[in-house]
Each structure stands twice: as C-alpha cells, then as structure tokens.
Motif scaffolding. Structure first.
Motif, PDB file in Angstrom:
ATOM      1  N   THR A 216     -28.544 133.747 -49.651  1.00  0.00           N
ATOM      2  CA  THR A 216     -29.386 132.962 -50.551  1.00  0.00           C
ATOM      3  C   THR A 216     -29.690 133.818 -51.766  1.00  0.00           C
ATOM      4  O   THR A 216     -30.041 134.994 -51.628  1.00  0.00           O
ATOM      5  CB  THR A 216     -30.689 132.527 -49.873  1.00  0.00           C
ATOM      6  OG1 THR A 216     -30.377 131.760 -48.698  1.00  0.00           O
ATOM      7  CG2 THR A 216     -31.541 131.676 -50.807  1.00  0.00           C
TER       8      THR A 216
ATOM      9  N   CYS B 266     -23.290 128.612 -55.664  1.00  0.00           N
ATOM     10  CA  CYS B 266     -23.332 129.438 -56.870  1.00  0.00           C
ATOM     11  C   CYS B 266     -22.040 130.227 -57.034  1.00  0.00           C
ATOM     12  O   CYS B 266     -21.563 130.441 -58.152  1.00  0.00           O
ATOM     13  CB  CYS B 266     -24.514 130.397 -56.821  1.00  0.00           C
ATOM     14  SG  CYS B 266     -26.125 129.601 -56.975  1.00  0.00           S
TER      15      CYS B 266
ATOM     16  N   GLU C 226     -31.670 132.577 -64.010  1.00  0.00           N
ATOM     17  CA  GLU C 226     -30.454 131.921 -63.538  1.00  0.00           C
ATOM     18  C   GLU C 226     -29.510 131.571 -64.682  1.00  0.00           C
ATOM     19  O   GLU C 226     -28.274 131.660 -64.545  1.00  0.00           O
ATOM     20  CB  GLU C 226     -30.813 130.651 -62.762  1.00  0.00           C
ATOM     21  CG  GLU C 226     -29.614 129.935 -62.181  1.00  0.00           C
ATOM     22  CD  GLU C 226     -30.013 128.688 -61.404  1.00  0.00           C
ATOM     23  OE1 GLU C 226     -29.141 128.136 -60.687  1.00  0.00           O
ATOM     24  OE2 GLU C 226     -31.179 128.256 -61.501  1.00  0.00           O
TER      25      GLU C 226
ATOM     26  N   GLU D  52     -32.880 119.756 -60.097  1.00  0.00           N
ATOM     27  CA  GLU D  52     -33.422 120.826 -59.254  1.00  0.00           C
ATOM     28  C   GLU D  52     -33.572 120.354 -57.819  1.00  0.00           C
ATOM     29  O   GLU D  52     -33.231 121.075 -56.876  1.00  0.00           O
ATOM     30  CB  GLU D  52     -34.763 121.288 -59.812  1.00  0.00           C
ATOM     31  CG  GLU D  52     -35.453 122.352 -58.998  1.00  0.00           C
ATOM     32  CD  GLU D  52     -34.672 123.657 -58.938  1.00  0.00           C
ATOM     33  OE1 GLU D  52     -34.669 124.287 -57.862  1.00  0.00           O
ATOM     34  OE2 GLU D  52     -34.056 124.036 -59.955  1.00  0.00           O
TER      35      GLU D  52
ATOM     36  N   ARG E 244     -31.242 129.538 -54.497  1.00  0.00           N
ATOM     37  CA  ARG E 244     -29.970 128.838 -54.566  1.00  0.00           C
ATOM     38  C   ARG E 244     -29.108 129.210 -53.365  1.00  0.00           C
ATOM     39  O   ARG E 244     -29.096 130.353 -52.917  1.00  0.00           O
ATOM     40  CB  ARG E 244     -29.212 129.208 -55.850  1.00  0.00           C
ATOM     41  CG  ARG E 244     -29.889 128.763 -57.131  1.00  0.00           C
ATOM     42  CD  ARG E 244     -29.757 127.268 -57.333  1.00  0.00           C
ATOM     43  NE  ARG E 244     -30.433 126.830 -58.545  1.00  0.00           N
ATOM     44  CZ  ARG E 244     -31.612 126.217 -58.578  1.00  0.00           C
ATOM     45  NH1 ARG E 244     -32.244 125.974 -57.447  1.00  0.00           N
ATOM     46  NH2 ARG E 244     -32.141 125.838 -59.725  1.00  0.00           N
ATOM     47  N   GLU E 245     -28.364 128.245 -52.857  1.00  0.00           N
ATOM     48  CA  GLU E 245     -27.368 128.477 -51.828  1.00  0.00           C
ATOM     49  C   GLU E 245     -26.200 129.236 -52.447  1.00  0.00           C
ATOM     50  O   GLU E 245     -25.544 128.756 -53.377  1.00  0.00           O
ATOM     51  CB  GLU E 245     -26.900 127.146 -51.235  1.00  0.00           C
ATOM     52  CG  GLU E 245     -25.648 127.197 -50.392  1.00  0.00           C
ATOM     53  CD  GLU E 245     -25.735 128.192 -49.252  1.00  0.00           C
ATOM     54  OE1 GLU E 245     -24.760 128.938 -49.049  1.00  0.00           O
ATOM     55  OE2 GLU E 245     -26.776 128.226 -48.557  1.00  0.00           O
TER      56      GLU E 245
ATOM     57  N   SER F  29     -36.605 130.693 -58.094  1.00  0.00           N
ATOM     58  CA  SER F  29     -35.659 129.609 -57.870  1.00  0.00           C
ATOM     59  C   SER F  29     -34.645 130.084 -56.840  1.00  0.00           C
ATOM     60  O   SER F  29     -33.942 131.077 -57.076  1.00  0.00           O
ATOM     61  CB  SER F  29     -34.940 129.240 -59.174  1.00  0.00           C
ATOM     62  OG  SER F  29     -35.826 128.671 -60.105  1.00  0.00           O
TER      63      SER F  29
ATOM     64  N   MET G 258     -30.183 120.338 -56.111  1.00  0.00           N
ATOM     65  CA  MET G 258     -29.712 121.653 -55.692  1.00  0.00           C
ATOM     66  C   MET G 258     -30.520 122.193 -54.516  1.00  0.00           C
ATOM     67  O   MET G 258     -30.006 122.938 -53.693  1.00  0.00           O
ATOM     68  CB  MET G 258     -29.762 122.639 -56.861  1.00  0.00           C
ATOM     69  CG  MET G 258     -28.761 122.340 -57.969  1.00  0.00           C
ATOM     70  SD  MET G 258     -27.084 122.068 -57.348  1.00  0.00           S
ATOM     71  CE  MET G 258     -26.735 123.620 -56.531  1.00  0.00           C
ATOM     72  N   GLN G 259     -31.779 121.804 -54.422  1.00  0.00           N
ATOM     73  CA  GLN G 259     -32.569 122.238 -53.270  1.00  0.00           C
ATOM     74  C   GLN G 259     -32.136 121.534 -51.989  1.00  0.00           C
ATOM     75  O   GLN G 259     -32.437 121.996 -50.887  1.00  0.00           O
ATOM     76  CB  GLN G 259     -34.050 122.016 -53.543  1.00  0.00           C
ATOM     77  CG  GLN G 259     -34.581 122.938 -54.630  1.00  0.00           C
ATOM     78  CD  GLN G 259     -36.091 123.002 -54.680  1.00  0.00           C
ATOM     79  OE1 GLN G 259     -36.785 122.644 -53.735  1.00  0.00           O
ATOM     80  NE2 GLN G 259     -36.615 123.474 -55.810  1.00  0.00           N
TER      81      GLN G 259
ATOM     82  N   ILE H 178     -26.834 123.750 -61.843  1.00  0.00           N
ATOM     83  CA  ILE H 178     -27.999 123.041 -62.382  1.00  0.00           C
ATOM     84  C   ILE H 178     -27.713 122.556 -63.799  1.00  0.00           C
ATOM     85  O   ILE H 178     -28.086 121.451 -64.195  1.00  0.00           O
ATOM     86  CB  ILE H 178     -29.266 123.943 -62.328  1.00  0.00           C
ATOM     87  CG1 ILE H 178     -30.547 123.116 -62.507  1.00  0.00           C
ATOM     88  CG2 ILE H 178     -29.198 125.073 -63.328  1.00  0.00           C
ATOM     89  CD1 ILE H 178     -30.959 122.396 -61.279  1.00  0.00           C
TER      90      ILE H 178
ATOM     91  N   ASN I 263     -23.555 126.932 -64.657  1.00  0.00           N
ATOM     92  CA  ASN I 263     -24.275 126.861 -63.384  1.00  0.00           C
ATOM     93  C   ASN I 263     -24.329 125.414 -62.918  1.00  0.00           C
ATOM     94  O   ASN I 263     -24.338 124.484 -63.736  1.00  0.00           O
ATOM     95  CB  ASN I 263     -25.701 127.372 -63.544  1.00  0.00           C
ATOM     96  CG  ASN I 263     -25.739 128.839 -63.864  1.00  0.00           C
ATOM     97  OD1 ASN I 263     -24.854 129.578 -63.482  1.00  0.00           O
ATOM     98  ND2 ASN I 263     -26.772 129.260 -64.582  1.00  0.00           N
TER      99      ASN I 263
END
Length: 600
Positions: free
Chosen positions: A412, A491, A420, A449, A486-487, A484, A452-453, A434, A432
């Motif tokens: 993560t 990414c 980011e 957002e 991110r997986e 923030s 992406m979560q 996002i 990215n």
C-alpha cells in the motif's frame, strides 16, 4: 446492473470522504461483497469482444491461414494439429507482450488510455527493472535505452514472424511444425528481454510459455514427436499442480468471495452466500470454503494428475471437460488482472494435448524415447515452484506457479497531500489513476477518490490487506487519516505499464527508481510492502519504506491473525513483530515534514 451505467455506492462522495478511514473501508467492502467494482456491463462487453474477435478470431485466422490445415471454420481438420498449438502460444505471447492481453483496460486500472504495455516499453527513458542487475553483465540501471526498445520490438516481431510462417515437416514427425529455428529465436530474444527487464518477461507470461518455445526449438533434433507432446503435457500439468499446491494455505479462502462478488453475471444472492452474514460478518462462508478447497484446490490438483496418467478414454474426456469448465469459470469472473486470453488458451491446450493426443494411444509419460527425459523434465519444471514456495523473496509468484493463490507480495502506498501528483513527472504512457478518472473521464474529484478507495476495500478483503493497514496505522499514528492511500498494484500500472498482482514489481527496487526521478521529501511517500508467506513458515515479513529515507522498519505478522479479522479491523491493528527500526528515521510523522490534513 445497467448496461451503460455503473453501480455506485449510495452515498454522497464528498460526505463519504469525511468519515474515518476504517469506516470507509467497511462501507466499501460491504458494497463490494454485493456488487464487486460495480462496473457497467458495457465494459465487460468490450473485454468479451476483444477476446472473441481479436484473440480467438484473429488467432484462428492467423494460425490456419498460414498453415496447411484447412480454413478457420474447418475446426475438425486443425484442432489437434501441433502447429496450431504452437501458433496459438505465439499469438498469445504477442498480445501479452504488446500489452493488450492480461492487465489491460479499466478492470486493471488502465482507465484512459486503456493500454499500458507498448506505450511504455517502446519508449526510451521509461523505468525498467532488471532481475539481477548486480550479477548479470550489461543489465545494471533502471532506465530504458534505445537498445531496450529495439530488443523489445524485435521480440514482438519474432513472435509474429514465427506465428505467420509456413510449417515445416521435421524428420520422423509426419506433421507440420513451426520451424524450430524461429522458435529458438523467439525464446532467445524473450530471455534477453527478461534479463534486461523482468517486467517484460513476466508480462509475456514467459514462465509458462518459454518452456513451450524451448521444447519446440528442440523438436526434431533432440525430441521426437511423442517426446514433444509428453513434454508439453508435463508443462501444463506442472502449472496446474503448482497452483493447486500453493493454494493450500490460509489465504486462498479469502480470495474466492471477493472474486465471485466481482463476477458480473453472478446473482446477488449467490454472491452474498459466500460470506458468513452480510453486512456484519464478511469472513468466508462454508460455501466459499467448498468453492476454494473442493472445486478449487482439490480439483486443480487431482484432475490434472488424472489427465496425465489416465489411459481410460471416458475418464480422460471427463477430466478434459472439467479443466475446460475450470478455466471458463475463471474467465467469467473477470478477475482484476483480467487474464482472459490465458484461460482460453489453456482451455484449448487441454483439449489439444489430452483429447487430441490420448495417453492410451502412446502419449503417456512413460512413452519418452529416452528414460532420462522424464526425471530431467520434471526437475527442470518444478525447480522454480519449489524454490519460490520456500524462498518467495527470490522468485516472483508467477514463476513460482502461485497464480491467484491469495498468498501475494503486496503493498500500500501512502501520500501526503499533494505528493501523489508528483508521480506524473515520471515518463510513461498515462497519468495517475486519479487524474485519469478526473481529467480523462470527467469524474468529479470526490467520486474519483471514492472509486480508487474501492481498491483498498478489495485489498482489505484479502489477508495481507489487513496486515498492511495495521502496519500503516501503527507507523503513521495520528497522521493515518491524513494520507492518501493507494493500492500499489494499480499505481504500479501507471509507473511501469503493467502489473499482475506481483509485489516484486513494486518493491524497494521500483521505489528507488521513482525517487531518483521525482525526489519526494521525507514523509511525502511512504510504502508498506509485504512478502509472500513461505510454505513452511506461519508469518509474512514486511518493511516500511520512506521514498526519501529508504527502509525504516522491518517486521512480520502471523497470517492466522490476519485471516480471522474483519476487513475493517474492528479490534484494531493485528499484532506485528517489529524486528528492526531505523534509529534516525522513525516514525514518518515525527520528521518535521508538513503535517497532512486532507481526509482522502
């Protein structure tokens, strides 16, 4: 689920982002249990069209029209011809290495553009990751050169050249085969590509297709036709059995429910049945256990051994049908790496090898022309699976044959506010995720957002996710809510153009390459990374890395502590055993960097 409109959580995204992080994970994990990613069926239709038209239609046309086996529609004349088997493997290799096979499109977080692959690997100055830079001469460095681009394009060309070539009849074979010299050329170029950049070898699924190229290169001179067929059977059975053995763990049970939940055509009632008691208890149900360990692990272990050893035609046909259904089931779930072509290819290979060349007709493992061949082939095929299960730090989970076993190296990424966006400075083919959603697809920033979560909630439904979030909570402390998250698997796609759930593609080697190009300040970019569980140990080992400072913490957690917890960790972080901390740089939020305040 509407055809054109995605199914989305019924909540205001802006309000949602003000909630505590673990509450958000619980909300989205519960949503996932019933809806998966919520992707509109139009997207799945695009994948189906790609599979049917480009892969199957294009592959059949290419293979048959360039071989003397009848036309594309004359299936009865070519389905059991070895040249078609070879050319389907070459066509699959080409599509995978081009970047339009697995890990393509929005289901793999390639939103816009939908293709990574060639957009990165045919471009100088993108990141490459050599597997052994300190040991193999002329492979050091992490910058893609013009030579790397030429080598990559030459490898793609070699696959097409071999796939479109006319067949040649080898001495004693009596059937057409692809010229062994062309197969040797493809194998050699693929190995060179892999030594310069492990991304390319893994993206091509070289661990599974390189052995086929090699036995094809040896056909006629070293291997008789029977040897060739039996060796090909051993290759696919090793892949199946290796995957089955790797699923004998505590992780795999947690894989099945979120995978079924993401299948677009599975009824909601059946999705819910894979959990103990929605929405309070998201741990796997007895049905999930049956799917994982009976229809999954046991079947994937027993049926291939039946295929390899059976000399009864009826039993063999039943086993062939079982494995074809096994791969079709995986295909219809649209797993997040989207390996659809791979599953269809394996369905065809099953039919070709075991129905087209029945063991009872002289194609059994005891029918090698030389007695030494069987132990040598078996030893060569199981070397990396054995090593990878004992020492997963040395071998990617793909050569270890641990596909979709739930026992993954994972990570993560955590960014301080505004940090980011710096990733967009890295040369590549996309922004990215996002920014892809906001700038490329017109999403509202809050909705992007929340989307992406969703991937964080998916990770939390797997065992290692609970460990990763536990370490992040411990390390970031009061700042946990402000970063923030991110997986890393998604990414990673933006940075190197491809990922298949393999944490070895976004370990400290990649983070160091990113830092060289971006220059994050201390505390701006923090990574928690965990290695796969060795088959003989009860723990997984992790590290915390600040991109600016290097690795600042190492430790481990018990896998059993993770699998028994709910995705949102209602009892707090799982216990961890911290074995080392950097004496000067711990924790990140005490470094004097600007304190994150955003709630994303």
């Amino acid at each position: 689920m509407p055809f054109l409109t995605p199914t989305v959580p019924q909540v205001d995204p802006a309000e949602f982002l003000t909630r505590p992080r673990q509450e958000r994970i619980r909300f989205l994990a519960t949503f996932w249990a019933e809806n998966g990613f919520g992707t509109q069926k139009m997207v799945h239709t695009i994948y189906i069209v790609k599979l049917l038209v480009l892969y199957i239609g294009g592959g059949v046309a290419l293979a048959t029209l360039t071989s003397d086996v009848g036309g594309p529609l004359e299936v009865s004349q070519w389905w059991d011809q070895p040249i078609i088997y070879q050319k389907f493997v070459l066509w699959t290799l080409f599509l995978e290495l081009f970047g339009i096979g697995g890990t393509w499109g929005p289901l793999a977080a390639h939103f816009k553009p939908m293709t990574g692959g060639i957009a990165y690997w045919a471009r100088p100055n993108t990141i490459r990751l050599p597997p052994w830079p300190g040991k193999v001469p002329f492979t050091a460095g992490d910058n893609r050169s013009v030579f790397d681009v030429v080598l990559y394009l030459a490898t793609l060309g070699s696959f097409l050249l071999a796939a479109s070539s006319g067949g040649t009849t080898l001495g004693g074979f009596g059937v057409d085969m692809v010229d062994p010299a062309l197969m040797a050329l493809s194998a050699g170029l693929l190995v060179l590509c892999g030594l310069r950049d492990k991304i390319l070898f893994l993206a091509s699924r070289g661990e599974q297709y390189l052995p086929i190229l090699l036995i094809s290169a040896l056909a006629g001179e070293v291997l008789t036709f029977v040897d060739f067929i039996v060796a090909a059977k051993l290759i696919i059975v090793t892949i199946w059995v290796g995957a089955a053995v790797s699923k004998m763990n505590h992780h795999f049970l947690n894989v099945i429910p979120p995978m079924v939940s993401n299948a677009p055509f599975v009824p909601k009632a059946l999705k819910r049945a894979h959990y103990r008691s929605l929405p309070e208890d998201l741990l796997p149900s007895r049905l999930a256990w049956f799917m994982a360990h009976v229809l999954g692990t046991t079947a994937e272990l027993a049926v291939p051994l039946v295929l390899l050893l059976s000399t009864n035609w009826t039993i063999t046909l039943l086993a062939v049908g079982s494995m074809v259904l096994f791969h079709l089931f995986i295909t219809q779930t649209f797993p997040l790496a989207v390996p659809l072509e791979w599953n269809i290819n394996f369905s065809f290979i099953t039919i070709f090898l075991f129905a087209g060349h029945f063991a009872g007709d002289g194609y059994a493992v005891t029918d090698f022309s030389e007695g030494w061949m069987l132990p040598v082939f078996v030893a060569a095929l199981v070397f990396f699976p054995v090593l990878g299960n004992l020492r997963p730090d040395l071998v990617s989970f793909l050569p270890s044959m641990r596909q979709y076993a739930g026992n993954w190296a994972s990570a993560t990424w955590a960014f301080a506010p505004g940090a980011e966006a710096k990733l967009n400075q890295i040369p590549g083919g996309a922004l990215n995720q996002i920014d892809q959603l906001v700038d490329g697809m017109g999403f509202d920033p809050a909705a992007a957002e929340m989307t992406m979560q969703m991937t964080l909630s998916w990770r939390s439904m797997h065992s290692q996710g609970r460990g990763l979030f536990s370490v992040l909570q411990n390390y970031l402390g009061d700042e946990y809510e402000g970063y923030s998250l991110r997986e890393a698997e998604f990414c990673c796609n933006k940075v190197i153009g491809w990922n298949f759930g393999d944490g070895h593609l976004h370990d400290d080697q990649l983070i160091e390459a990113i830092q060289k190009r971006v220059g994050f300040a201390p505390g701006e970019f923090v990574v928690v990374w965990v290695e796969s569980q060795p088959i003989h140990k009860p723990t997984q080992e992790y590290f915390v890395m600040d991109a600016a400072l290097g690795i600042v913490e190492r430790g481990s957690w018990l896998v059993t502590d993770c699998v028994k917890e709910q995705p949102w960790l209602p009892n707090g972080p799982v216990p961890t055993d911290v074995t080392w901390r950097h004496p000067q740089h711990h924790p990140a939020h005490a470094l004097g960097a600007a304190s994150p305040t955003a709630t994303a």
